[in-house]
Scaffold this motif. Structure first.
Motif, PDB file in Angstrom:
ATOM      1  N   TYR A 190       0.862  -1.187   0.000  1.00 31.40           N
ATOM      2  CA  TYR A 190       0.000   0.000   0.000  1.00 31.40           C
ATOM      3  C   TYR A 190       0.894   1.231   0.000  1.00 31.40           C
ATOM      4  O   TYR A 190       1.959   1.227   0.619  1.00 31.40           O
ATOM      5  CB  TYR A 190      -0.916   0.005   1.229  1.00 31.40           C
ATOM      6  N   GLN A 191       0.441   2.271  -0.686  1.00 35.83           N
ATOM      7  CA  GLN A 191       1.182   3.530  -0.771  1.00 35.83           C
ATOM      8  C   GLN A 191       0.422   4.606  -0.006  1.00 35.83           C
ATOM      9  O   GLN A 191      -0.817   4.682  -0.100  1.00 35.83           O
ATOM     10  CB  GLN A 191       1.324   3.963  -2.239  1.00 35.83           C
ATOM     11  N   VAL A 192       1.140   5.464   0.699  1.00 36.29           N
ATOM     12  CA  VAL A 192       0.507   6.582   1.404  1.00 36.29           C
ATOM     13  C   VAL A 192      -0.072   7.538   0.366  1.00 36.29           C
ATOM     14  O   VAL A 192       0.562   7.828  -0.651  1.00 36.29           O
ATOM     15  CB  VAL A 192       1.518   7.316   2.312  1.00 36.29           C
ATOM     16  N   ILE A 193      -1.306   7.973   0.613  1.00 35.02           N
ATOM     17  CA  ILE A 193      -1.986   8.949  -0.248  1.00 35.02           C
ATOM     18  C   ILE A 193      -2.457  10.107   0.630  1.00 35.02           C
ATOM     19  O   ILE A 193      -2.500   9.979   1.858  1.00 35.02           O
ATOM     20  CB  ILE A 193      -3.194   8.311  -0.984  1.00 35.02           C
ATOM     21  N   PRO A 194      -2.828  11.229   0.014  1.00 37.08           N
ATOM     22  CA  PRO A 194      -3.396  12.320   0.820  1.00 37.08           C
ATOM     23  C   PRO A 194      -4.660  11.835   1.541  1.00 37.08           C
ATOM     24  O   PRO A 194      -5.403  11.004   1.003  1.00 37.08           O
ATOM     25  CB  PRO A 194      -3.738  13.392  -0.218  1.00 37.08           C
ATOM     26  N   ASN A 195      -4.873  12.355   2.745  1.00 32.02           N
ATOM     27  CA  ASN A 195      -6.083  11.985   3.480  1.00 32.02           C
ATOM     28  C   ASN A 195      -7.309  12.336   2.653  1.00 32.02           C
ATOM     29  O   ASN A 195      -7.357  13.382   2.013  1.00 32.02           O
ATOM     30  CB  ASN A 195      -6.127  12.688   4.833  1.00 32.02           C
ATOM     31  N   TYR A 196      -8.283  11.445   2.678  1.00 37.06           N
ATOM     32  CA  TYR A 196      -9.493  11.617   1.872  1.00 37.06           C
ATOM     33  C   TYR A 196     -10.715  11.784   2.770  1.00 37.06           C
ATOM     34  O   TYR A 196     -10.698  11.429   3.956  1.00 37.06           O
ATOM     35  CB  TYR A 196      -9.678  10.425   0.925  1.00 37.06           C
ATOM     36  N   GLY A 197     -11.789  12.295   2.165  1.00 38.64           N
ATOM     37  CA  GLY A 197     -13.084  12.370   2.837  1.00 38.64           C
ATOM     38  C   GLY A 197     -13.007  12.987   4.214  1.00 38.64           C
ATOM     39  O   GLY A 197     -12.393  14.043   4.415  1.00 38.64           O
ATOM     40  N   GLN A 198     -13.604  12.304   5.184  1.00 39.52           N
ATOM     41  CA  GLN A 198     -13.679  12.814   6.558  1.00 39.52           C
ATOM     42  C   GLN A 198     -12.318  12.884   7.241  1.00 39.52           C
ATOM     43  O   GLN A 198     -12.186  13.484   8.304  1.00 39.52           O
ATOM     44  CB  GLN A 198     -14.647  11.969   7.393  1.00 39.52           C
ATOM     45  N   TYR A 199     -11.283  12.276   6.643  1.00 35.88           N
ATOM     46  CA  TYR A 199      -9.963  12.252   7.271  1.00 35.88           C
ATOM     47  C   TYR A 199      -9.083  13.440   6.881  1.00 35.88           C
ATOM     48  O   TYR A 199      -7.994  13.609   7.428  1.00 35.88           O
ATOM     49  CB  TYR A 199      -9.247  10.940   6.946  1.00 35.88           C
ATOM     50  N   VAL A 200      -9.552  14.262   5.935  1.00 36.35           N
ATOM     51  CA  VAL A 200      -8.796  15.460   5.553  1.00 36.35           C
ATOM     52  C   VAL A 200      -8.635  16.331   6.795  1.00 36.35           C
ATOM     53  O   VAL A 200      -9.599  16.605   7.519  1.00 36.35           O
ATOM     54  CB  VAL A 200      -9.523  16.229   4.425  1.00 36.35           C
ATOM     55  N   GLY A 201      -7.415  16.742   7.072  1.00 34.46           N
ATOM     56  CA  GLY A 201      -7.143  17.602   8.218  1.00 34.46           C
ATOM     57  C   GLY A 201      -7.001  16.879   9.546  1.00 34.46           C
ATOM     58  O   GLY A 201      -6.731  17.511  10.561  1.00 34.46           O
ATOM     59  N   MET A 202      -7.174  15.553   9.549  1.00 32.36           N
ATOM     60  CA  MET A 202      -7.025  14.791  10.794  1.00 32.36           C
ATOM     61  C   MET A 202      -5.553  14.404  10.959  1.00 32.36           C
ATOM     62  O   MET A 202      -5.026  13.581  10.202  1.00 32.36           O
ATOM     63  CB  MET A 202      -7.908  13.536  10.781  1.00 32.36           C
TER      64      MET A 202
END
Length: 150
Positions: free
Chosen positions: A127-139
């Motif tokens: 698995y590769q790290v990706i930008p936080n998505y959905g509700q996890y943006v900014g967490m």
């Protein structure tokens, strides 16, 4: 002997394993637990796997559609006393296989920075790290991953 069973959220062993996962996450997530918990209901998870060691339920995981080409891996857990035996890898592999059989092209997921064992599992599983998505943006505690299926 480990047996991996495909099932749904209605499997009687799944909620018991999820309760153990939630107790663990309550400790590791601290004040943020309620935020994460609201996104982790198990109702309507129709692609669930439960791992049995000598017919005792010891682990679980699930996938649910994120968009038409991707599933989100949810509710991954292996009991502490059975960790280090490859059970989590077997659960994750079965979920990926099921996703691919269902026509999906990738798996995404979120885990916490305070769960180094989970991060190691996903990295080991390509698995590769990706930008936080959905509700996890900014967490700040969240780290998100993606794996393209072949």
């Amino acid at each position: 002997m480990v047996r991996i069973e495909r099932t749904t959220y209605q499997n009687e062993d799944f909620p018991n394993l999820v309760a153990k996962l939630d107790a663990y996450l309550s400790d590791t997530d601290g004040d943020e637990h309620d935020f994460y918990h609201q996104y982790n209901g198990i109702e309507n998870l129709n692609q669930v796997v439960v791992a049995y060691l000598n017919e005792v339920p010891v682990g679980c995981g699930a996938i649910k559609e994120f968009n038409p080409t991707a599933v989100e891996v949810k509710r991954m857990y292996v009991s502490p006393e059975t960790r280090g035996q490859g059970i989590a890898t077997r659960i994750l592999t079965e979920l990926e296989k099921w996703a691919e059989e269902s026509g999906y092209k990738s798996c995404i997921l979120e885990t916490g920075k305070r769960q180094p064992e989970a991060i190691a599992l996903y990295q080991k599983s390509n698995y590769q790290v990706i930008p936080n998505y959905g509700q996890y943006v900014g967490m700040e505690n969240s780290v998100c991953f993606k794996k393209d299926l072949t």
